[in-house]
Scaffold this motif. Structure first.
Motif, PDB file in Angstrom:
ATOM      1  N   ALA A  24       0.884  -1.171   0.000  1.00  0.00           N
ATOM      2  CA  ALA A  24       0.000   0.000   0.000  1.00  0.00           C
ATOM      3  C   ALA A  24       0.914   1.211   0.000  1.00  0.00           C
ATOM      4  CB  ALA A  24      -0.898  -0.004   1.223  1.00  0.00           C
ATOM      5  N   PHE A  25       1.144   1.793  -1.192  1.00  0.00           N
ATOM      6  CA  PHE A  25       2.193   2.822  -1.282  1.00  0.00           C
ATOM      7  C   PHE A  25       1.662   4.241  -1.229  1.00  0.00           C
ATOM      8  CE2 PHE A  25       1.558   4.347  -5.570  1.00  0.00           C
ATOM      9  CZ  PHE A  25       1.012   3.274  -6.246  1.00  0.00           C
ATOM     10  N   GLY A  26       0.352   4.396  -1.373  1.00  0.00           N
ATOM     11  CA  GLY A  26      -0.157   5.773  -1.348  1.00  0.00           C
ATOM     12  C   GLY A  26      -1.523   5.856  -0.703  1.00  0.00           C
ATOM     13  N   ASN A  58     -10.128   8.379   1.272  1.00  0.00           N
ATOM     14  CA  ASN A  58      -9.842   6.946   1.454  1.00  0.00           C
ATOM     15  C   ASN A  58      -9.563   6.214   0.142  1.00  0.00           C
ATOM     16  OD1 ASN A  58      -9.973   7.019   4.234  1.00  0.00           O
ATOM     17  ND2 ASN A  58     -11.182   5.145   4.333  1.00  0.00           N
ATOM     18  N   TYR A  59      -8.762   6.850  -0.653  1.00  0.00           N
ATOM     19  CA  TYR A  59      -8.344   6.258  -1.922  1.00  0.00           C
ATOM     20  C   TYR A  59      -6.911   5.771  -1.727  1.00  0.00           C
ATOM     21  CZ  TYR A  59      -7.562   6.070  -6.959  1.00  0.00           C
ATOM     22  OH  TYR A  59      -7.282   5.679  -8.243  1.00  0.00           O
ATOM     23  N   ILE A  60      -6.734   4.457  -1.823  1.00  0.00           N
ATOM     24  CA  ILE A  60      -5.416   3.887  -1.526  1.00  0.00           C
ATOM     25  C   ILE A  60      -4.895   3.154  -2.757  1.00  0.00           C
ATOM     26  CG2 ILE A  60      -4.168   2.201  -0.098  1.00  0.00           C
ATOM     27  CD1 ILE A  60      -7.217   3.690   1.349  1.00  0.00           C
ATOM     28  N   SER A  61      -3.627   3.408  -3.065  1.00  0.00           N
ATOM     29  CA  SER A  61      -3.005   2.732  -4.208  1.00  0.00           C
ATOM     30  C   SER A  61      -2.154   1.574  -3.719  1.00  0.00           C
ATOM     31  CB  SER A  61      -2.115   3.696  -4.978  1.00  0.00           C
ATOM     32  OG  SER A  61      -2.873   4.752  -5.473  1.00  0.00           O
ATOM     33  N   ARG A  84       0.731  -5.117 -10.791  1.00  0.00           N
ATOM     34  CA  ARG A  84      -0.656  -4.719 -10.974  1.00  0.00           C
ATOM     35  C   ARG A  84      -0.926  -3.551 -10.028  1.00  0.00           C
ATOM     36  NH1 ARG A  84      -3.162  -9.919 -10.189  1.00  0.00           N
ATOM     37  NH2 ARG A  84      -3.121 -10.504 -12.381  1.00  0.00           N
ATOM     38  N   LEU A  85      -1.492  -2.489 -10.577  1.00  0.00           N
ATOM     39  CA  LEU A  85      -1.859  -1.344  -9.750  1.00  0.00           C
ATOM     40  C   LEU A  85      -3.307  -1.510  -9.301  1.00  0.00           C
ATOM     41  CD1 LEU A  85      -1.348   1.576  -8.670  1.00  0.00           C
ATOM     42  CD2 LEU A  85      -2.220   2.398 -10.861  1.00  0.00           C
ATOM     43  N   TRP A  86      -3.495  -1.567  -7.998  1.00  0.00           N
ATOM     44  CA  TRP A  86      -4.845  -1.615  -7.447  1.00  0.00           C
ATOM     45  C   TRP A  86      -5.207  -0.218  -6.971  1.00  0.00           C
ATOM     46  CZ3 TRP A  86      -7.958  -6.123  -6.358  1.00  0.00           C
ATOM     47  CH2 TRP A  86      -7.369  -7.332  -6.741  1.00  0.00           C
ATOM     48  N   GLN A  87      -6.320   0.286  -7.454  1.00  0.00           N
ATOM     49  CA  GLN A  87      -6.797   1.577  -6.970  1.00  0.00           C
ATOM     50  C   GLN A  87      -8.049   1.303  -6.141  1.00  0.00           C
ATOM     51  OE1 GLN A  87      -6.271   4.837  -9.912  1.00  0.00           O
ATOM     52  NE2 GLN A  87      -5.919   3.209 -11.362  1.00  0.00           N
ATOM     53  N   VAL A  88      -7.870   1.413  -4.857  1.00  0.00           N
ATOM     54  CA  VAL A  88      -8.900   0.942  -3.932  1.00  0.00           C
ATOM     55  C   VAL A  88      -9.589   2.113  -3.252  1.00  0.00           C
ATOM     56  CG1 VAL A  88      -9.339  -0.485  -1.893  1.00  0.00           C
ATOM     57  CG2 VAL A  88      -7.517  -1.113  -3.487  1.00  0.00           C
ATOM     58  N   ARG A  89     -10.906   2.083  -3.247  1.00  0.00           N
ATOM     59  CA  ARG A  89     -11.662   3.034  -2.443  1.00  0.00           C
ATOM     60  C   ARG A  89     -12.204   2.222  -1.269  1.00  0.00           C
ATOM     61  NH1 ARG A  89     -11.864   8.608  -3.347  1.00  0.00           N
ATOM     62  NH2 ARG A  89     -12.336   8.255  -5.534  1.00  0.00           N
ATOM     63  N   ALA A  90     -11.653   2.495  -0.094  1.00  0.00           N
ATOM     64  CA  ALA A  90     -12.033   1.726   1.091  1.00  0.00           C
ATOM     65  C   ALA A  90     -12.931   2.573   1.982  1.00  0.00           C
ATOM     66  CB  ALA A  90     -10.782   1.311   1.855  1.00  0.00           C
ATOM     67  N   LYS A  91     -13.976   1.962   2.506  1.00  0.00           N
ATOM     68  CA  LYS A  91     -14.818   2.726   3.432  1.00  0.00           C
ATOM     69  C   LYS A  91     -14.053   3.011   4.717  1.00  0.00           C
ATOM     70  CE  LYS A  91     -19.357   1.501   1.710  1.00  0.00           C
ATOM     71  NZ  LYS A  91     -20.171   0.289   1.630  1.00  0.00           N
ATOM     72  N   GLU A  92     -13.313   2.025   5.189  1.00  0.00           N
ATOM     73  CA  GLU A  92     -12.501   2.198   6.393  1.00  0.00           C
ATOM     74  C   GLU A  92     -11.158   1.523   6.164  1.00  0.00           C
ATOM     75  OE1 GLU A  92     -13.211   3.804   9.333  1.00  0.00           O
ATOM     76  OE2 GLU A  92     -15.139   4.480   8.532  1.00  0.00           O
TER      77      GLU A  92
END
Lengths: 1000, 101
Positions: free
Chosen positions: A246-248, A253-256, A276-284
């Protein structure tokens, strides 16, 4: 025996599977489950690199992604990836790794002379040295600095790997899979929440994988990890991502995440992306990133063989590797003692435990005694011996006076050190949270949450197995409840062993050596010593941000995770200010170095930017046309016949179009359909010209300004019916004109009953221009009388072309009789091929954008963006005729009345003719009144368009010149390196000034 | 990447679907000819560039295409309110208070 430092048993490596690899060409053996670092250590290799500035021999310091020294290049398919951390490179059969920043070899490195010259390279060396003369900045200093900069060599070939991209949403993202992260993921998952668990390592488990002597739920910690992961893997609501950093942490709550997919495989499946780049929007988010150990800042703390204590323990318990045969442990806290005990249990000779504390805890003393380990309490390491491998350490006895007395020397072949623990607050800091100082813990810990996240366990300075597990469960439950509103009964398990210790030290340690002679490293990767930090303060740096940039401490790839706290304490001492007043630098994305390939994804080569093609594209290719790029469009530029260069082809195309007929693909023009009862009123307000009285079936040239009064676009607008207009815009301006219209319509005049629709892609457009244009199109047009009387210049009608509905405009951008035929895009190819064949019968020509430019310039028709630059008004451009002066308002009307826009001395559009008709001016060239202007003379204007005109058989140019309209007939100059070119100022229309050719 | 709510589509979407168009509630004078040069310059160029709570124009450019307004804390990037174009400017101070600033 190979692997002389491998333990006889234990560790998580697969001893049955032996893997051969090479380091700097030397063949070695390791096991499946090793990292490159652990395999090198198993082979007794500590020296793995040379330091950045002084080229000092350096060894593996850590077992994690914060590794500052062991940066290596790894070869694959002939290409090298530089600067990989050996602690993160998983071993595979045939791995080829090389050391960096050494010449000619790692063992003998010429650059090491820098170490002897180190008094010449103080902090701020570059700032102090590469100053004068100014002329040296670009040509001498920059090349020197560039060639010396960096560690690894960049790869030479284009990246032949590809990179994937995934968008994901989840309720709870858990970063880190040590005890805290595992517990958090389990607790959240049991509520049914959608959980993602990510860990940068190949295996989940974090510190649990190197834990010995503790148990969870009565089981070995590693077994607990395996069971928990199996349980999570079986749940549909859980995504497990190992080898994923998790680099960014970004807004909302947008985590790369960077997932390394194939890097660890000996023969990767070519169908798989490398990363693979995961662009994650996490609620928490639960940040369970743990803590890392701090190096101790004593002189020569950088020799190969000196490691962090916990790294030594990890190599032993997880990888089955002894860091040495005779190991000295230097510490100021409890946790390092466990490393000594574990080593002793594996039969390693522990030379001594040197603890700075006068009275270490009795419990530890007694265990040491039971194992027969020598303890030197109240002692500190004041230096080390050896060069390419540590050979021994100097001891100092700490006196009550604060002085240090010599305490002799201890031989060792490895030294483990621990200055205590630093919580990993990087992600929290990236989320824009502000860390707070916790005096009890002696650490900066996360403060108030700014985003929807919580740090748990070691990441907030909480240690001990039981405590971190509990904190993890609680964080997971709470995150899931906040995200989904759901909770569930979570089974907590309890642990024994792995208790939290106490102690720790910050800053440079006391010693009895000559302070000006010794180097105690704070930032290993950037070769920053305690001395450098003090020097920075002496030279006036007050803020930690300035100290950081002056010394480069904390600017290496670990972003100061190892060095910041020590640097801060040293700076605080030198500034005589409390540490909390000195401040802490901000951690920024990315957490660890991230490849460009990951960011680029598929946006490379042809996919970097979409290519837009016109209906004639294939025909142009087949007929040898040359393309030019116009924004994203590929447009035919010119059509050379055999033996023709560009000049000859354009001259022929121009001549043919004026004498007979030319065919041009105008499909790229922007097109906007404006419909509704208020359509005319809307145009009335948008464009300078009057529209209400324009009859259906007629066209008018429209000029668009912004509210400041400057020209932004133009184009012909045809009225098809009372309530329907066909607007054309420039090729490049289409999107912005459409957006501007929407803006005014939606937000300023929502009362107008108008719909606007972009139709650029709906129509293919062929321009047929020249005296024979009517004859060329006549056979194909039905339903329309094309005669000059029935269909005069500036007319528009709906008709059919070869049976296909079309909108036919009689307009001209050449000054000749001209038509533009709009057909539905899908019929564009048919239309083009039909007309291309037909013009041959009339000895006509197809022409490209270059001829289009010449023909329009001969007529003085402007190109917005070429002859105007956003500061040109209609008056400046000689187009006051386009302004509806009686109109109540239009966009730009008020702006045109601003004092500066009506003042004298504005730059105005004029024609220029060189005195020598063969000399062609350069577009962009500056214009002056003096033939030989003195240096510093401001230009009167510049050349905007310049061509050879076949119709006039001479060169022509357009320019904007100060007070240009009043200068007609005057001589100005265009000074060039080859001499000053005299030019005469003229009107802007060079050919057929009365416009007779258009009305036939 | 910001998460933005479109009050017309009534959905949250990623920032890449939207375009920010600067400060909100700057109305174009109904009769520009009646404005002084100073007033016109004010309308054309002068913007607050607020550090803190500000109302901004956004367009769901790769969605419904509609312009709307949003109140954003330019320091934290948190949105406090989304509302349609033409609706009155909310009380920014009250919104800030409500958000616990």
């Amino acid at each position: 025996m190979s692997q002389p430092f491998r333990t006889e048993k234990g560790g998580r490596i697969d001893r049955a599977e032996q893997l051969t690899f090479t380091f700097d060409g030397e063949e070695m053996q390791g096991h499946k489950g090793d990292t490159l670092a652990s395999a090198l250590l198993a082979n007794g290799v500590h020296l793995v690199g040379r330091s950045f500035k002084y080229h000092r021999p350096r060894g593996i310091l850590t077992a994690g992604s914060e590794e500052p020294n062991a940066l290596v290049g790894v070869y694959r398919n002939g290409d090298q990836t530089p600067n990989l951390r050996a602690t993160q490179v998983e071993l595979y059969r045939g791995l080829e790794a090389v050391s960096q920043n050494r010449f000619p070899s790692l063992g003998f490195d010429i650059g090491a002379v820098n170490d002897l010259l180190s008094p010449l390279f103080p902090a701020g060396f570059y700032y102090k040295t590469f100053m004068w003369p100014h002329a040296f900045w670009d040509r001498v200093y920059e090349p020197i600095i560039r060639s010396a900069a960096g560690l690894g060599k960049p790869p030479k070939n284009p990246d032949h790997d590809f990179y994937g991209n995934i968008y994901a949403h989840c309720d709870v993202l858990v970063v880190g899979s040590g005890p805290t992260g595992l517990a958090a993921a389990l607790a959240a998952a049991e509520t049914g929440a959608k959980v993602m668990l990510v860990d940068e390592q190949a295996e989940f488990g974090g510190s649990l994988l190197s834990e010995a002597g503790a148990s969870i739920d009565g089981k070995d910690p590693a077994e607990f990890v395996a069971e928990t992961i199996a349980k999570l893997a079986a749940m549909d609501n859980v995504t497990l991502l190992p080898r994923t950093t998790a680099f960014g942490y970004f807004a909302h709550n947008y985590i790369s995440l960077a997932e390394r997919v194939t890097e660890h495989l000996p023969t990767p499946d070519p169908k798989l992306p490398r990363e693979r780049l995961w662009q994650v929007r996490a609620k928490e988010v639960v940040i369970a990133a743990g803590a890392i150990e701090r190096p101790m800042v004593f002189p020569e703390n950088d020799r190969p063989g000196i490691l962090l204590a916990d790294a030594g323990r990890t190599y032993l318990n997880r990888y089955g590797v002894k860091v040495g045969h005779k190991v000295l442990v230097a510490t100021a806290c409890d946790s390092a003692w466990q490393a000594a005990f574990d080593l002793a249990d594996h039969g390693v000779d522990v030379a001594a435990i040197v603890d700075m504390r006068e009275t270490p805890p009795e419990s530890l003393m007694s265990i040491a005694e039971a194992r027969g380990i020598r303890v030197e309490a109240g002692c500190v390491v004041t230096g080390t011996l050896g060069r390419k491998r540590v050979k021994g350490a100097l001891l100092g006895r700490m006196m009550t006076s604060g002085q240090v007395a010599s305490g002799g020397q201890i031989d060792c072949d490895a030294l483990l050190m621990s200055g205590g623990w630093t919580p990993t607050v990087s992600l929290y800091s990236q989320s824009r949270g502000k860390v707070v100082w916790d005096a009890d813990k002696g650490a900066y810990v996360p403060g108030r949450s700014v985003q929807k996240e919580r740090s748990a366990g070691g990441a907030k300075g909480l240690y001990g197995l039981q405590a971190t597990l509990e904190d993890g469960y609680a964080a997971g439950e709470e995150a899931a409840k906040t995200a989904t509103g759901k909770s569930a009964k979570v089974t907590y398990v309890s642990a024994s062993g792995g208790e939290a210790g106490s102690g720790g030290i910050l800053g440079a340690l006391p010693h009895d050596r000559n302070a000006s002679r010794v180097k105690a490293f704070v930032d290993y990767q950037n070769d920053v010593t305690a001395k450098d930090v003090k020097l920075a303060v002496r030279e006036g740096m007050q803020s930690i941000e300035h100290i950081k940039r002056y010394t480069t401490t904390g600017m290496a790839t670990d972003q100061g995770r190892l060095s910041n706290m020590n640097a801060l304490e040293i700076a605080s001492g030198a500034l005589q200010k409390p540490m909390t007043d000195v401040g802490l630098t901000t951690f920024r994305q990315p957490y660890t170095p991230t490849t460009f390939g990951l960011f680029a994804g598929i946006s490379r080569g042809d996919f970097f930017d979409p290519v837009r093609k016109t209906p004639s594209h294939d025909w142009v290719v087949e007929n040898g046309g040359v393309f030019e790029d116009v924004s994203q469009w590929k447009r035919a530029w010119y059509f050379p016949k055999s033996g023709e260069d560009m000049h000859a082809a354009v001259a022929r195309e121009c001549k043919t179009a004026r004498e007979s007929v030319g065919l041009f693909d105008a499909s790229t023009l922007g097109k906007i359909e404006i419909v509704g009862p208020d359509a005319a009123e809307f145009l009335e307000r948008m464009y300078t010209n009057p529209w209400k009285k324009l009859a259906p079936g007629r066209c008018r040239y429209g000029l668009l300004l912004n509210d400041a009064g400057f020209i932004t676009d133009d184009g012909v607008i045809g009225r098809l019916a009372e309530d329907r207009f066909h607007v054309t815009t420039t090729t490049g301006g289409a999107p912005s004109v459409f957006a501007t219209m929407e803006d005014y319509l939606q937000t300023e005049w929502p009362d107008l009953d108008v719909w606007i629709t972009s139709t650029t892609e709906q129509f293919a457009v062929a321009a047929v221009q020249g005296p024979k244009a009517r004859e060329v199109i006549a056979p194909f047009i039905e339903g329309l009388d094309l005669s000059a009387d029935a269909f005069p210049h500036m007319s528009v009608k709906e008709a059919t072309f070869c049976g296909v509905p079309c909108r036919l405009f009689r307009i001209s951008f050449t000054g000749e009789l001209g038509f533009e035929i709009n057909v539905p895009r899908r019929h564009g190819k048919m239309m083009w091929e039909t007309l291309a064949k037909e013009i041959e019968k009339h000895n006509g020509t197809v022409y490209g954008t270059e001829t289009m430019h010449v023909l329009r310039a001969e007529k003085g028709y402007i190109i917005v963006g070429q002859d105007t630059d956003g500061t040109v008004t209609p008056q400046d451009a000689g187009m006051t005729w386009a302004i509806g002066k009686k109109k109540f308002d239009f966009v730009g009307k008020r702006g045109l009345a601003r004092p500066d826009l009506v003042a004298d001395g504005r730059k105005q559009l004029v024609g220029l003719l060189t005195k020598d008709p063969k000399v062609k001016l350069e577009e962009g060239a500056q214009i002056t009144t003096a033939e030989q202007p003195a240096t510093g003379t401001p230009a009167e204007g510049h050349v905007t368009s310049s061509y050879y005109s076949p119709a006039l058989d001479r060169t022509i140019a357009l320019a904007i010149v100060k007070n240009g309209h009043a200068l007609e007939g005057k001589t100005l100059y265009v000074p060039m390196p080859t001499g000053s070119i005299p030019v005469e100022v003229t009107g802007t229309v060079f050919y057929d000034k009365e416009g007779a050719r258009i009305n036939v | 990447m910001l998460l933005i709510y479109c009050p017309y589509c009534q959905v949250e979407r990623a920032e890449t679907e939207f375009a920010c168009r600067g400060e909100a509630h700057i109305a174009r004078p109904a009769d520009p000819s009646q404005t002084t040069d100073e007033e016109w310059v004010e309308f054309l160029y002068m913007r607050d560039n607020t550090k803190g709570i500000a109302a901004e124009r956004w367009r769901h450019i790769h969605g419904c295409g509609r312009f709307f307004n949003a109140v954003r804390d330019t320091v934290s990037d948190n949105f406090l309110k989304f509302y349609k174009a033409g609706e009155p400017k909310p009380d920014l101070e009250a919104l800030a208070k409500e958000a616990g600033k």
